[in-house]
Design a protein around this motif. Structure first.
Motif, short mmCIF file in Angstrom:
data_model
loop_
_atom_site.label_atom_id
_atom_site.label_comp_id
_atom_site.label_asym_id
_atom_site.label_seq_id
_atom_site.Cartn_x
_atom_site.Cartn_y
_atom_site.Cartn_z
N VAL A 58 0.82 -1.16 0.09
CA VAL A 58 0.16 0.02 0.05
C VAL A 58 0.78 1.30 -0.13
O VAL A 58 1.84 1.28 0.65
CB VAL A 58 -0.94 0.10 1.28
N TYR A 62 -1.36 6.95 1.06
CA TYR A 62 -2.55 6.47 1.62
C TYR A 62 -2.61 6.41 3.03
O TYR A 62 -3.22 6.86 3.91
CB TYR A 62 -3.18 5.15 1.12
N TYR A 68 -6.77 4.98 6.80
CA TYR A 68 -6.79 3.56 6.70
C TYR A 68 -6.14 2.79 8.03
O TYR A 68 -6.49 1.83 8.57
CB TYR A 68 -5.95 3.03 5.39
N SER A 104 -11.61 -1.04 5.90
CA SER A 104 -11.29 -0.04 5.83
C SER A 104 -10.91 0.57 4.31
O SER A 104 -11.80 1.65 3.80
CB SER A 104 -10.23 0.96 6.75
N PHE A 105 -10.30 -0.28 4.00
CA PHE A 105 -9.79 -0.16 2.37
C PHE A 105 -10.89 -0.23 1.55
O PHE A 105 -11.39 0.32 0.53
CB PHE A 105 -8.68 -0.83 2.11
N MET A 106 -11.59 -1.65 1.86
CA MET A 106 -12.75 -1.99 0.97
C MET A 106 -13.97 -1.09 1.13
O MET A 106 -14.41 -0.73 0.15
CB MET A 106 -13.23 -3.26 1.55
N ASN A 108 -14.01 2.00 1.77
CA ASN A 108 -13.77 3.34 1.31
C ASN A 108 -13.78 3.38 -0.22
O ASN A 108 -14.16 4.20 -0.93
CB ASN A 108 -12.14 3.85 1.39
N ARG A 109 -13.54 2.10 -0.81
CA ARG A 109 -13.56 1.91 -2.33
C ARG A 109 -14.96 1.87 -3.05
O ARG A 109 -15.36 2.56 -3.64
CB ARG A 109 -12.73 0.83 -2.72
N VAL A 110 -15.70 0.83 -2.21
CA VAL A 110 -17.13 0.83 -2.40
C VAL A 110 -18.07 2.17 -2.03
O VAL A 110 -18.97 2.61 -3.00
CB VAL A 110 -17.77 -0.36 -1.55
N GLY A 112 -16.89 5.13 -1.23
CA GLY A 112 -16.36 6.50 -1.86
C GLY A 112 -16.78 6.66 -3.41
O GLY A 112 -16.93 7.55 -3.72
N ALA A 113 -17.26 5.22 -3.90
CA ALA A 113 -17.72 5.66 -5.34
C ALA A 113 -19.20 6.36 -5.32
O ALA A 113 -19.46 6.85 -6.46
CB ALA A 113 -18.06 4.25 -5.92
N THR A 118 -17.02 6.75 5.06
CA THR A 118 -17.05 5.45 5.75
C THR A 118 -16.72 5.89 7.25
O THR A 118 -17.43 5.02 8.17
CB THR A 118 -15.84 4.47 5.34
#
Length: 143
Positions: A58, A62, A68, A104-106, A108-110, A112-113, A118
């Motif tokens: 990573v 980030y 994160y 947290s990473f997941m 944020n990606r989902v 955040g779109a 989150t």
């Protein structure tokens, strides 16, 4: 390398107050030692999350945001509040910290779109399930 690692570590603490200062982070690290088990578990959680992040490559950009890592810190501190620091409970903190980092990473990606923040949702999910899972193991709890 060491300077950025210390920055990531301290910014995770300052992110708890939505700040971006290493000085505030250092003060908060010191304050957590008012409760020894919370401090130790929080430090183990951050170190575990940072090591895992470097293991999966990573980018430091980030991690420097603190986002994160601070959920992992919260999860570690939450577990540290209930459990005494033993090798078993610290292993539990490491596993939860890594899982919280991944969530947290997941999230944020989902989310955040769609423009949804989150915030501390990964911490809440992991902590609830860890408390429920640990109810049968009374040797973990603080007395």
């Amino acid at each position: 390398m060491l300077k950025s690692t210390v920055k990531i570590f301290l910014r995770a603490y300052s992110s708890l107050l939505f700040l971006d200062s290493v000085y505030v982070g250092a003060i908060l690290v010191a304050l957590t030692f008012l409760n020894y088990s919370v401090a130790i578990s929080g430090i183990v959680a951050i170190i575990s999350a940072m090591l895992f992040a470097h293991l999966v490559n990573v980018k430091d950009e980030y991690l420097l945001k603190g986002f994160y890592v601070y959920n992992s810190l919260l999860a570690g501190m939450g577990v540290g509040y209930l459990f005494t620091p033993t090798p078993l409970s610290l292993l539990f903190v490491m596993i939860l910290s890594i899982f919280t980092f991944l969530l947290s990473f997941m999230f944020n990606r989902v989310m955040g779109a769609y423009g949804i923040p989150t915030l501390s949702l990964p911490f809440a999910v992991v902590t609830i399930f860890s408390y429920l899972a640990s109810l049968k193991y009374s040797t973990l709890f603080s007395s």
